[in-house]
Design a protein around this motif. Structure first.
Motif, short mmCIF file in Angstrom:
data_model
loop_
_atom_site.label_atom_id
_atom_site.label_comp_id
_atom_site.label_asym_id
_atom_site.label_seq_id
_atom_site.Cartn_x
_atom_site.Cartn_y
_atom_site.Cartn_z
N VAL A 45 0.81 -1.22 0.00
CA VAL A 45 0.00 0.00 0.00
C VAL A 45 0.84 1.27 0.00
O VAL A 45 0.31 2.36 0.20
N LEU A 46 2.13 1.17 -0.22
CA LEU A 46 3.00 2.33 -0.13
C LEU A 46 3.05 3.10 -1.45
O LEU A 46 3.01 2.52 -2.53
N THR A 47 3.17 4.41 -1.34
CA THR A 47 3.41 5.24 -2.51
C THR A 47 4.88 5.19 -2.88
O THR A 47 5.73 4.74 -2.10
N ASP A 48 5.21 5.68 -4.08
CA ASP A 48 6.62 5.74 -4.48
C ASP A 48 7.44 6.58 -3.50
O ASP A 48 8.57 6.24 -3.18
N VAL A 49 6.87 7.70 -3.06
CA VAL A 49 7.59 8.56 -2.12
C VAL A 49 7.85 7.82 -0.82
O VAL A 49 8.97 7.84 -0.28
N GLU A 50 6.84 7.14 -0.29
CA GLU A 50 7.03 6.38 0.95
C GLU A 50 8.07 5.28 0.77
O GLU A 50 8.93 5.08 1.64
N ARG A 51 8.03 4.60 -0.35
CA ARG A 51 9.00 3.53 -0.61
C ARG A 51 10.43 4.08 -0.63
O ARG A 51 11.34 3.50 -0.04
N GLU A 52 10.62 5.20 -1.30
CA GLU A 52 11.96 5.74 -1.41
C GLU A 52 12.45 6.31 -0.08
O GLU A 52 13.63 6.19 0.26
N ASN A 77 13.16 12.36 -7.52
CA ASN A 77 12.57 12.16 -8.85
C ASN A 77 11.09 11.79 -8.79
O ASN A 77 10.34 12.11 -9.72
N VAL A 78 10.67 11.08 -7.73
CA VAL A 78 9.27 10.67 -7.65
C VAL A 78 8.43 11.62 -6.81
O VAL A 78 7.25 11.35 -6.55
N GLY A 79 9.01 12.75 -6.37
CA GLY A 79 8.19 13.78 -5.73
C GLY A 79 8.46 14.06 -4.28
O GLY A 79 7.79 14.92 -3.68
N ALA A 80 9.40 13.37 -3.65
CA ALA A 80 9.75 13.72 -2.28
C ALA A 80 10.43 15.08 -2.27
O ALA A 80 11.16 15.43 -3.20
N THR A 81 10.20 15.85 -1.23
CA THR A 81 10.85 17.14 -1.11
C THR A 81 12.20 16.97 -0.42
O THR A 81 12.41 16.01 0.32
N PRO A 82 13.13 17.90 -0.63
CA PRO A 82 14.38 17.83 0.11
C PRO A 82 14.16 17.79 1.62
O PRO A 82 14.89 17.08 2.34
N LEU A 83 13.16 18.51 2.12
CA LEU A 83 12.89 18.49 3.56
C LEU A 83 12.44 17.11 4.02
O LEU A 83 12.80 16.66 5.12
N GLN A 84 11.63 16.42 3.23
CA GLN A 84 11.22 15.07 3.60
C GLN A 84 12.42 14.13 3.68
O GLN A 84 12.52 13.31 4.59
N VAL A 85 13.32 14.25 2.73
CA VAL A 85 14.52 13.42 2.74
C VAL A 85 15.37 13.73 3.97
O VAL A 85 15.83 12.83 4.68
N ARG A 86 15.59 15.02 4.22
CA ARG A 86 16.41 15.40 5.37
C ARG A 86 15.79 14.91 6.67
O ARG A 86 16.48 14.37 7.53
N GLU A 87 14.48 15.09 6.84
CA GLU A 87 13.84 14.68 8.09
C GLU A 87 13.85 13.17 8.26
O GLU A 87 13.91 12.67 9.39
#
Length: 256
Positions: A45-52, A77-87
């Protein structure tokens, strides 16, 4: 062995064209790409962003930094923001330690810099230093109760009080109170980080914590399956057994 259409499509979505290859070991590359990007990416049930972001978590915990750089790029590339990655990387700190977190942040920041993203990113803290204990307890207690205090109360002074304080004010007050990601997302990241380092004792309470925070059992299972090819079957299966046998009325038995 050729790539399946599903694997090829997922790889192009994450990393663009041409699809990554390995000319010295093409068979292994095809096996892993078909499993990860064909089978695993199409399940659950995960989105691409959640998976990455969960993949970023696992790679951060394991300190596989070349692969981390690739998946930071894939997440963007699949829509995560830099802030999401950092957090996501910040959330790993209580479980893997600050040196490894700094390594991962440096890797992510290089990807950001290469893409023209201005650093430093905006701040996401929401709690003053002196309020960390109170704010952390407000998140920790509904999910985990006061068992940590009970378990460590018999430590020699000053550690009977200091260790629970560090867990409450640090893991929850410093990190779980931050913006960008909600508590359920942070609990799922914490669970994956713990699974990735093989901390089996802490897996049980954190499976329960993720579910109590609002993640469904299906989502928790999907998260562990998503990172299984990265962290290895034994570490992921230990968590999946707990999800399969989860009893919401049972004690979390944290740290026992």
């Amino acid at each position: 062995m050729a790539l399946t259409p599903q694997a090829h499509e997922t790889l192009e979505r994450l990393f663009g064209s041409p699809v990554p290859t390995n000319p010295t070991d093409p068979e292994l590359f095809d096996i892993l790409q078909n499993e990860i990007f064909g089978e695993v990416f199409s399940s659950g049930v995960l989105t691409d962003v959640e998976r990455e972001l969960l993949t970023v978590t696992a790679l951060t915990a394991m300190q596989t930094l070349p692969q981390l750089a690739a998946h930071v790029g894939g997440a963007l590339n699949v829509g995560a923001t830099p802030l999401q990655v950092r957090e996501t990387i910040y959330q790993c700190a209580p479980y893997i330690g600050f040196p490894k977190t700094l390594n991962a942040i440096a890797t992510a920041n290089q990807v950001f810099t290469d893409r023209g993203i201005e650093l430093p990113l905006e701040e996401a803290g929401t709690v003053a230093y002196e309020d960390r204990e109170r704010a952390g307890a407000a998140i920790q207690t509904p999910l985990y109760g006061d068992e940590v205090k009970q378990v460590f109360a018999s430590l020699p002074e000053p550690f009977g009080e200091l260790v629970p304080h560090l867990l409450t004010a640090g893991a929850f007050g410093d990190f779980s109170t931050r913006g960008v990601l909600d508590v359920a997302e942070r609990e799922l990241i914490s669970l994956v980080a713990i699974a990735a380092i093989g901390a089996a004792t802490q897996l049980r309470p954190h499976v329960a914590g993720a579910i109590k925070a609002g993640c469904s059992r299906q989502k928790v299972a999907a998260a562990l399956v998503q990172v299984m090819p990265y962290i290895g079957g034994p570490y992921a299966l230990t968590g999946l057994v707990l999800v399969a046998n989860y009893d919401e009325n049972a004690s979390s038995e944290a740290y026992r």
